[in-house]
Design a protein around this motif. Structure first.
Motif, PDB file in Angstrom:
ATOM      1  N   ILE B  35       0.975  -0.752  -0.314  1.00 26.34           N
ATOM      2  CA  ILE B  35      -0.214  -0.220  -0.137  1.00 26.34           C
ATOM      3  C   ILE B  35       1.037   1.306   0.075  1.00 26.34           C
ATOM      4  O   ILE B  35       2.107   1.582   0.851  1.00 26.34           O
ATOM      5  N   ILE B  60      -1.584  -1.277  -4.115  1.00 28.88           N
ATOM      6  CA  ILE B  60      -2.782  -0.278  -4.234  1.00 28.88           C
ATOM      7  C   ILE B  60      -2.531   1.067  -4.102  1.00 28.88           C
ATOM      8  O   ILE B  60      -0.817   1.001  -2.752  1.00 28.88           O
ATOM      9  N   VAL B  62      -3.039   4.835  -3.403  1.00 31.10           N
ATOM     10  CA  VAL B  62      -3.477   5.642  -2.914  1.00 31.10           C
ATOM     11  C   VAL B  62      -3.522   7.070  -2.758  1.00 31.10           C
ATOM     12  O   VAL B  62      -2.130   7.442  -3.293  1.00 31.10           O
ATOM     13  N   CYS B  74     -10.519   3.874   2.318  1.00 29.68           N
ATOM     14  CA  CYS B  74     -10.615   2.672   3.169  1.00 29.68           C
ATOM     15  C   CYS B  74     -11.317   1.656   2.769  1.00 29.68           C
ATOM     16  O   CYS B  74     -10.796  -0.099   2.131  1.00 29.68           O
ATOM     17  N   ILE B  77      -9.301   0.604  -0.470  1.00 31.42           N
ATOM     18  CA  ILE B  77      -8.538  -0.861  -0.004  1.00 31.42           C
ATOM     19  C   ILE B  77      -8.367  -2.064   0.033  1.00 31.42           C
ATOM     20  O   ILE B  77      -7.958  -2.727  -0.569  1.00 31.42           O
ATOM     21  N   GLU B  80      -9.742  -3.327  -3.204  1.00 30.72           N
ATOM     22  CA  GLU B  80      -8.848  -4.221  -4.410  1.00 30.72           C
ATOM     23  C   GLU B  80      -8.173  -5.295  -3.528  1.00 30.72           C
ATOM     24  O   GLU B  80      -8.054  -6.103  -4.430  1.00 30.72           O
ATOM     25  N   CYS B  92       0.586  -7.216   4.416  1.00 30.23           N
ATOM     26  CA  CYS B  92       0.439  -6.163   3.729  1.00 30.23           C
ATOM     27  C   CYS B  92       1.859  -5.392   4.416  1.00 30.23           C
ATOM     28  O   CYS B  92       1.863  -5.183   5.480  1.00 30.23           O
ATOM     29  N   ASN B  94       3.201  -1.194   4.222  1.00 25.75           N
ATOM     30  CA  ASN B  94       2.451  -0.640   4.159  1.00 25.75           C
ATOM     31  C   ASN B  94       3.933   0.706   4.449  1.00 25.75           C
ATOM     32  O   ASN B  94       4.256   1.048   5.143  1.00 25.75           O
ATOM     33  N   GLY B 104      -3.141   2.309   5.951  1.00 27.61           N
ATOM     34  CA  GLY B 104      -3.306   0.934   5.796  1.00 27.61           C
ATOM     35  C   GLY B 104      -2.787  -0.084   6.740  1.00 27.61           C
ATOM     36  O   GLY B 104      -3.456  -1.351   6.423  1.00 27.61           O
TER      37      GLY B 104
END
Lengths: 354, 354
Positions: B35, B60, B62, B74, B77, B80, B92, B94, B104
């Motif tokens: 992210i 992802i 943003v 959010c 996210i 996705e 994940c 971030n 994230g």
């Protein structure tokens, strides 16, 4: 009667009344948020209204039903909490079935990074299942409970008196989880349940207490579902798929009705590919059919059901995971079955309809 | 260098590289979600891209900025993640400043009831502040971080090399948290920092490590902010209000710039109503003015600022809570100040502008 969960919170199995609210008042919250749906506001709120007293109260009522268990409803709850001036030192009371418990708990668990909450489950299903284990969440992206978290309530108040507000079909649906708990961990209760001809005559507080205790013990051993907690999925791999499939049909099934089909088919798999005896399979099959009747599962749906099982969040790979029974009262987790065997288990189930 | 937090996760203060990714690969996740915002995709991704290898990856991106730290982003996210087939056994990553770490982390902490995540903070502010403590969330109902949860990452990778991607003003802003950490808990570091004429020459890895360690120790003692963790709020009661007030103006202040004003005014309060010596107040005032200059706070804004302080989620009652300094290196929590004294502290600050 109070069962303790990890020393962190108690599950009180008793009529909700002065005693519970005195305990709550002692905790001196700045206020209470009461989350209900339109049904529980009408049928369940009257049972507790007289105990609310003068504590600052924010009532939040949402539409009833699983189809409202989504982000927009959750957003509405958060907004109502802000509009009502709810602070960190408030406590949220979730009065309702699994939807209210899951969504209200999630809203509380994320509001200002988490405020305290108390679950007051009003359906048999939520009393024996959702009330224990700390799983909270909402449906998202058309996947059940796909956004959520694990958080424990300060208390769970299980009052069998609420069952009087439910249609009999709802009670029978919740009863499937009681059967399941007995089958995976309590052979003695299973043999007692089998003798019951009419569940309307059951001593509910006693039956619920025993069933909650089974779940409690499993969850204590494995709070984050890494191993033995998966035993609770017995009947749910096929059952959840059947439930999802029927969701969009006229003749939709309640959760427990679908789980009954799941318990029969997964018992068949436990027998065919594992150690469950033919006699035990027959007992489970006969009892589930007696309580739930038979519902034909269209053959055309089998590929759809298999796809749904593959999408389940417990499955990361191609193989479909199951919890099997070794014998009544004993489950074994992390088993798999092939698409062919699953199809055959469904054909077996269909063959039972006369 | 690795600092451990409660034995649960490590904060690695080092260039992000082969070593960290080898560690990640050992954990055998089914895939990684990366992210980022549009800025960190452009400026920070190149530093780590070569290590991503062949692990299944869902990227992802943003939009950048605090104003996108809300539920809709959010939701994007989460969607996705579903579209990318992310499962429970994914991790994940971030990559970004506080907004990406908070949002994230919240998205990961609630996706399928929580998947693992690693924080890779890319701003000085997020490296010394947001990277420790497990506070995750989004802004909601126009209140900062009002929906969120506490959850710890699997690791935090703090790489001072990312600071080269930042404008100097951003670095100076993050530096305010370093000053704050020293003031509340490390008199020795405070006296060292005071001698620094130009922060551009600092040995960042060493300074960051010491600052992170202060926060780590405070958070370990009080993970849910019930007591001593409030020491970290020094400078933030007035500072946050000033930041919010300037948010909608042309001459908006960065977080640390507002916190510098908060540290001066709250040191004045610590001196006037508490034990902080006049000499210590003068030192703090002089140093903050040297690094941050002076920004006039319009008198017309004082009532607005007081209202903002009352709305802060740490305040449940009428009194406004503060953390005061007893002396450099020692903070005292749960102090209060009256509206009159707060107004006078702001007038004092304004009097410092020439």
């Amino acid at each position: 009667m109070e069962l303790s969960v990890g020393g962190e919170y108690g599950i009180v199995i008793d009529a909700v009344g002065a005693e519970q609210f005195a305990w709550l008042r002692e905790r001196a919250y700045a206020g209470w948020v009461l989350i209900m749906d339109e049904e529980t506001e009408r049928y369940c709120l009257p049972r507790i209204e007289r105990y609310l007293g003068s504590t600052p109260l924010v009532k939040i009522v949402v539409p009833a039903g699983e189809r409202h268990k989504h982000l927009d409803t959750c957003k509405f709850i958060w907004e109502e909490m802000f509009r009502g001036g709810v602070g960190r030192r408030w406590c949220c009371l979730n009065l309702g079935g699994g939807v209210i418990g899951d969504m209200g708990g999630f809203a509380a668990g994320t509001f200002k990074r988490g405020i305290d909450f108390v679950q007051i489950p009003t359906t048999l299903l939520s009393q024996v299942d959702a009330s224990v284990g700390g799983k909270l969440g909402i449906d998202f992206y058309e996947v059940k409970n796909s956004i959520g978290l694990f958080a424990n309530p300060q208390a769970v108040w299980v009052d069998a008196g609420f069952l009087g507000t439910l249609p009999e079909r709802e009670i029978r649906s919740g009863y499937a989880e009681i059967i399941k708990h007995a089958l995976i961990a309590d052979e003695q209760q299973w043999s007692e349940l089998r003798d019951i001809k009419d569940i309307r005559g059951l001593d509910w507080p006693a039956v619920i207490e025993r069933s909650v205790d089974i779940k409690r013990q499993v969850v204590l051993k494995d709070p984050f579902e890494r191993g033995i907690r998966k035993a609770l999925n017995f009947g749910h791999t096929i059952g959840h798929a059947v439930e999802s499939y029927f969701l969009h049909r006229e003749d939709r099934l309640l959760h427990g009705e679908a789980i009954a089909i799941g318990m029969i088919t997964e018992s068949w798999l436990s027998h065919e590919t594992g150690d469950l005896s033919a006699a035990a399979l027959d007992d489970i099959r006969d009892y589930c059919l007696r309580v739930y009747g038979h519902q034909h599962v269209p053959e055309a749906s089998f590929p759809v059901l298999l796809d749904l099982m593959r999408q389940d969040k417990k499955n990361d790979t191609e193989a479909i995971n199951f919890t099997f029974l070794e014998k009544p009262g004993e489950a074994v987790v992390n088993k798999t079955a092939t698409a062919d065997m699953i199809t055959r288990s469904l054909a077996y189930y269909n063959s039972l309809g006369s």
